[in-house]
Enzyme design. Structure first.
Site, short mmCIF file in Angstrom:
data_model
loop_
_atom_site.label_atom_id
_atom_site.label_comp_id
_atom_site.label_asym_id
_atom_site.label_seq_id
_atom_site.Cartn_x
_atom_site.Cartn_y
_atom_site.Cartn_z
N GLU A 10 -7.33 -14.69 10.09
CA GLU A 10 -7.41 -13.60 9.11
C GLU A 10 -7.22 -12.26 9.82
OE1 GLU A 10 -8.18 -14.13 5.51
OE2 GLU A 10 -7.30 -15.88 6.45
N LYS A 41 -12.95 -20.81 0.43
CA LYS A 41 -12.05 -21.86 -0.05
C LYS A 41 -12.81 -22.98 -0.77
CE LYS A 41 -8.69 -20.99 3.58
NZ LYS A 41 -8.39 -21.23 5.00
N ARG A 59 0.82 -1.21 0.00
CA ARG A 59 0.00 0.00 0.00
C ARG A 59 0.86 1.26 0.00
NH1 ARG A 59 -4.07 -1.99 4.64
NH2 ARG A 59 -3.22 -4.00 4.11
N LYS A 78 -7.41 -15.19 -1.34
CA LYS A 78 -8.62 -15.91 -1.74
C LYS A 78 -9.67 -15.04 -2.41
CE LYS A 78 -7.76 -17.02 2.37
NZ LYS A 78 -7.73 -17.25 3.81
N GLY A 129 -0.83 -20.49 8.43
CA GLY A 129 0.49 -20.10 8.92
C GLY A 129 1.27 -19.50 7.77
N THR A 138 -0.49 -27.34 1.78
CA THR A 138 -0.92 -28.74 1.69
C THR A 138 -1.73 -28.90 0.40
OG1 THR A 138 -1.02 -28.89 4.09
CG2 THR A 138 -2.19 -30.59 2.85
N SER A 160 -1.24 -10.36 -0.80
CA SER A 160 -1.94 -9.29 -0.05
C SER A 160 -3.18 -9.87 0.64
CB SER A 160 -2.33 -8.16 -1.01
OG SER A 160 -3.33 -8.59 -1.90
N GLY A 209 -0.47 -16.63 14.03
CA GLY A 209 -0.56 -16.13 12.64
C GLY A 209 -1.53 -16.93 11.78
N ASP A 227 -14.41 -17.75 5.64
CA ASP A 227 -13.11 -18.13 5.06
C ASP A 227 -13.19 -19.55 4.45
OD1 ASP A 227 -9.99 -17.76 4.94
OD2 ASP A 227 -10.31 -19.69 5.91
N1 HSE Z 1 -7.31 -17.75 8.41
C1 HSE Z 1 -7.05 -18.87 7.57
C2 HSE Z 1 -7.25 -20.15 8.37
C3 HSE Z 1 -5.67 -18.76 7.02
O1 HSE Z 1 -7.30 -20.07 9.60
O2 HSE Z 1 -7.35 -21.22 7.78
C4 HSE Z 1 -5.32 -19.72 5.94
O3 HSE Z 1 -6.08 -19.50 4.79
#
Ligand code: HSE
Length: 313
Positions: free
Chosen positions: A186, A201, A40, A103, A293, A134, A74, A183, A197
């Site tokens: 999101e 996916k 940014r 995503k 992660g 994975t 990003s 980590g 999330d």
């Molecule tokens: N926040 C997502 C999760 C990160 O916990 O799966 C990986 O896409």
């Protein structure tokens, strides 16, 4: 291979580390060069450990940088997919491929992005968007010639981590804070907790597996935000585990909390692990591994770069 990294948070930095580490031993990475990083704050030319904005960034700068691949690390903007979508389209016009761990663009505009890439004869790698490093997207790439019937999986690391830790006696809040510190979560953890999330996916996997163009807006999803700690304990006492399960068959996608028994392979997937079962008319293949992660997500992108070099994407 000239690489532009878009986004230089934890995933972008890990990708840079991995490129540097692996370049010595992986022939496909020998000529991979980071030619610019964009955040940014602007554009930073060359390959530097810390980010220093040399200039403000606009899409015209792509012509000067001439990347072969734009790697998008990003964070997701689920309103519009921007600024990533416009970046991809400009990159495609200039003959560059895209590798993404973000995503949102694919959960919103899968068909359009793939069509435009095809028109310009370039590739899109997106392993890092689902189950991080994975193989999920890339598992489907190595199951050619079979018809997929169903996809079923645990696709969110944060909620699976929370469900595991709560079943071990932690409170919901403690477990969420741990997932954030590691980590996994999101930027806005609500997207993990409410199933969004995982829905993004499974939409991506559904579209890739069935050649469709559903969007996140077409999905029925619910999450674990109202889960009571007692509910988990009661289920465990009955030999069951709560899991946030994502499911897809052609034209139908959903995400919801299920109570699984020991007969279900997903029962054994704990902590930040994710899993995916792909049922085809020939076989059912189940894969499991870490699903979140920064290093895992960065590896997803690295794997795509290598596979592109090998002509497998
Ligand atoms: N926040 C997502 C999760 C990160 O916990 O799966 C990986 O896409």
């Amino acid at each position: 291979m000239r690489v532009l990294i878009f986004g230089f948070g934890k995933v972008g930095k890990e990708l840079r580390n991995l490129i540097h580490e692996k370049r010595k031993e992986v022939p496909e990475l020998k000529d991979v060069e980071i030619v610019a990083t964009v955040t940014r704050k602007g554009i930073s030319y060359g390959d530097r450990e810390g980010f220093v904005a040399d200039e403000p960034f606009d899409l015209d700068k792509l012509e000067k940088v001439k990347p072969d691949v734009v790697v998008d690390t990003s964070s997701a903007n689920y309103e519009t997919g921007e600024p990533s979508v416009s970046l991809y389209y400009r990159a495609f016009e200039l003959g560059a491929s895209v590798v993404t761990t973000n995503k949102a663009p694919l959960a919103l505009k899968f068909g359009e992005i793939m069509e435009r890439a095809k028109k310009h004869g370039v590739k899109v790698g997106f392993q890092g968007t689902v189950m991080s490093g994975t193989p999920s997207v890339n598992l489907l790439r190595v199951l050619p010639g079979v018809r997929v019937r169903k996809l079923r999986g645990i696709l969110n690391g944060t909620t699976n981590y929370i469900l595991t830790r709560v079943s071990e006696g932690a409170t919901f809040l403690e477990a969420l804070n741990e997932a954030k510190a590691k980590g996994y979560a999101e930027e806005d953890p609500t997207l993990d907790l409410n199933g969004f999330d995982a829905a993004a996916k499974i939409v991506i996997l559904h579209n890739f597996a069935f050649g469709k163009n559903m969007t996140i807006r077409d999905v029925k999803f619910s999450g674990i935000q109202n889960l009571k700690e007692d509910e988990v304990k009661n289920a465990m006492a009955k030999g069951m585990k709560p899991k946030l399960v994502a499911y897809a068959e052609e034209g139908r996608v959903e995400v919801s909390l299920k109570y699984l028994t020991r007969e279900d392979p997903l029962y054994y997937v704990d902590e930040v692990e994710n899993a995916l079962s792909v049922e085809t008319e020939v076989q059912t293949v189940t894969i499991r591994g870490p699903g979140a992660g920064p290093r895992q997500a960065a590896y997803g992108a690295l794997a795509d770069l290598i596979l592109m070099k090998r002509g497998l994407i």
